[in-house]
Design an enzyme around this catalytic site. Sequence first.
Site, short mmCIF file in Angstrom:
data_model
loop_
_atom_site.label_atom_id
_atom_site.label_comp_id
_atom_site.label_asym_id
_atom_site.label_seq_id
_atom_site.Cartn_x
_atom_site.Cartn_y
_atom_site.Cartn_z
N TRP A 1 6.36 37.23 2.78
CA TRP A 1 7.80 37.16 2.48
C TRP A 1 8.10 38.09 1.32
O TRP A 1 7.30 38.14 0.37
CB TRP A 1 8.13 35.72 2.08
CG TRP A 1 9.56 35.43 1.76
CD1 TRP A 1 10.50 34.94 2.61
CD2 TRP A 1 10.22 35.60 0.50
NE1 TRP A 1 11.70 34.78 1.96
CE2 TRP A 1 11.56 35.19 0.66
CE3 TRP A 1 9.81 36.08 -0.75
CZ2 TRP A 1 12.48 35.24 -0.37
CZ3 TRP A 1 10.73 36.13 -1.79
CH2 TRP A 1 12.06 35.71 -1.59
N HIS B 1 -0.65 39.87 -6.49
CA HIS B 1 -0.32 39.29 -5.19
C HIS B 1 -0.34 40.34 -4.08
O HIS B 1 -0.94 40.13 -3.04
CB HIS B 1 1.04 38.61 -5.26
CG HIS B 1 1.37 37.81 -4.04
ND1 HIS B 1 0.58 36.77 -3.59
CD2 HIS B 1 2.41 37.90 -3.15
CE1 HIS B 1 1.11 36.24 -2.50
NE2 HIS B 1 2.21 36.91 -2.22
N SER C 1 0.03 35.69 2.38
CA SER C 1 1.03 34.93 1.64
C SER C 1 1.69 33.90 2.54
O SER C 1 1.04 32.99 3.04
CB SER C 1 2.04 35.88 1.01
OG SER C 1 2.83 35.22 0.04
N MET C 2 2.99 34.03 2.81
CA MET C 2 3.67 33.10 3.71
C MET C 2 2.99 33.05 5.07
O MET C 2 2.94 32.00 5.71
CB MET C 2 5.13 33.51 3.87
CG MET C 2 5.91 32.60 4.80
SD MET C 2 7.65 33.06 4.96
CE MET C 2 8.17 31.74 6.07
N ASP D 1 -3.39 37.12 -9.30
CA ASP D 1 -2.19 36.86 -8.51
C ASP D 1 -1.25 35.94 -9.30
O ASP D 1 -1.57 34.78 -9.52
CB ASP D 1 -2.59 36.21 -7.18
CG ASP D 1 -1.45 36.09 -6.19
OD1 ASP D 1 -0.29 35.99 -6.62
OD2 ASP D 1 -1.73 36.09 -4.97
#
Length: 281
Positions: free
Chosen positions: A35, A261, A101-102, A232
């Site tokens: 995202w 990240h 991530s997402m 991160d």
Amino acid sequence: MAEISVNKRMLGLKDVHVHVEEHGAGRPVVLIHGWPLSGASWEAQVSALVDAGYRVITYDRRGFGRSDKPKTGYDYDTLADDLAGLLDALDLRDVTLVGFSMGGGEVARYIARHGEERLRSVVFAAAVPPRMMRSADNPEGPLTAEQAGEMTAQLTADREAFLDDFTKQFFSPNADGNVLVSEPQRQQAIGLGLQADKLAMLEAMQSFGLADFREDLTKVTVPTLVLHGDADGIVPFEGSGARTHRAIPGSELELIAGAPHGLNVSHASEFNAALLRFLER
């Protein structure tokens, strides 16, 4: 490097059409973006994987990139069903899913809802499981309700200003603003975020903030890699990757020193090397 032939299409999945790109040939690897980006965020991985002999599939999540932007469907059950629809439509088998991530939440929820019959292995890269939101029964969650509320308010008020600030955190160690990618790379990420529908961004933010993947992770039995940066600041390792690694028996861990990240861009060489080592085993 030879030019890569790319098959681009809009693939119909039940109530939505998603933009899909296929590169190369060989054992399939499906890259699921974070995202608020799109499949284009995997640029640094596609060529490395194709050169290594893999068939690489990227797609834009509903509401993001070049996919349809419906008003509903940003919960993880629906997003996992979209992923299942893609695998079914392309009849992909012996697949490695790489969720960034997402996207890591989609990997976990896909397995919980659809099983592992089509899968060879999975990768959780800087991923949000087991659960982001901190609560009484999830004290290790790295996201507080106050932080989530601030993000929602900032995005609602001024999306461009939000993305400018967010990408600085995204690509800097511990989200300290010391950006480790070039300015064109950061601007590209902003541009990908601006392709997304604003409602989709807000709904998806709520989904990855609140979703609980702890039970989903107990269903994961295929070979698993947890790949994370130790700096991160968006999805801190201790509250996410470390817990996912502990939750999945036999999972492998690759922790990249100094990586923020957005490590698939800032530390692309290390990221790709770790991913290829896992794929080759």
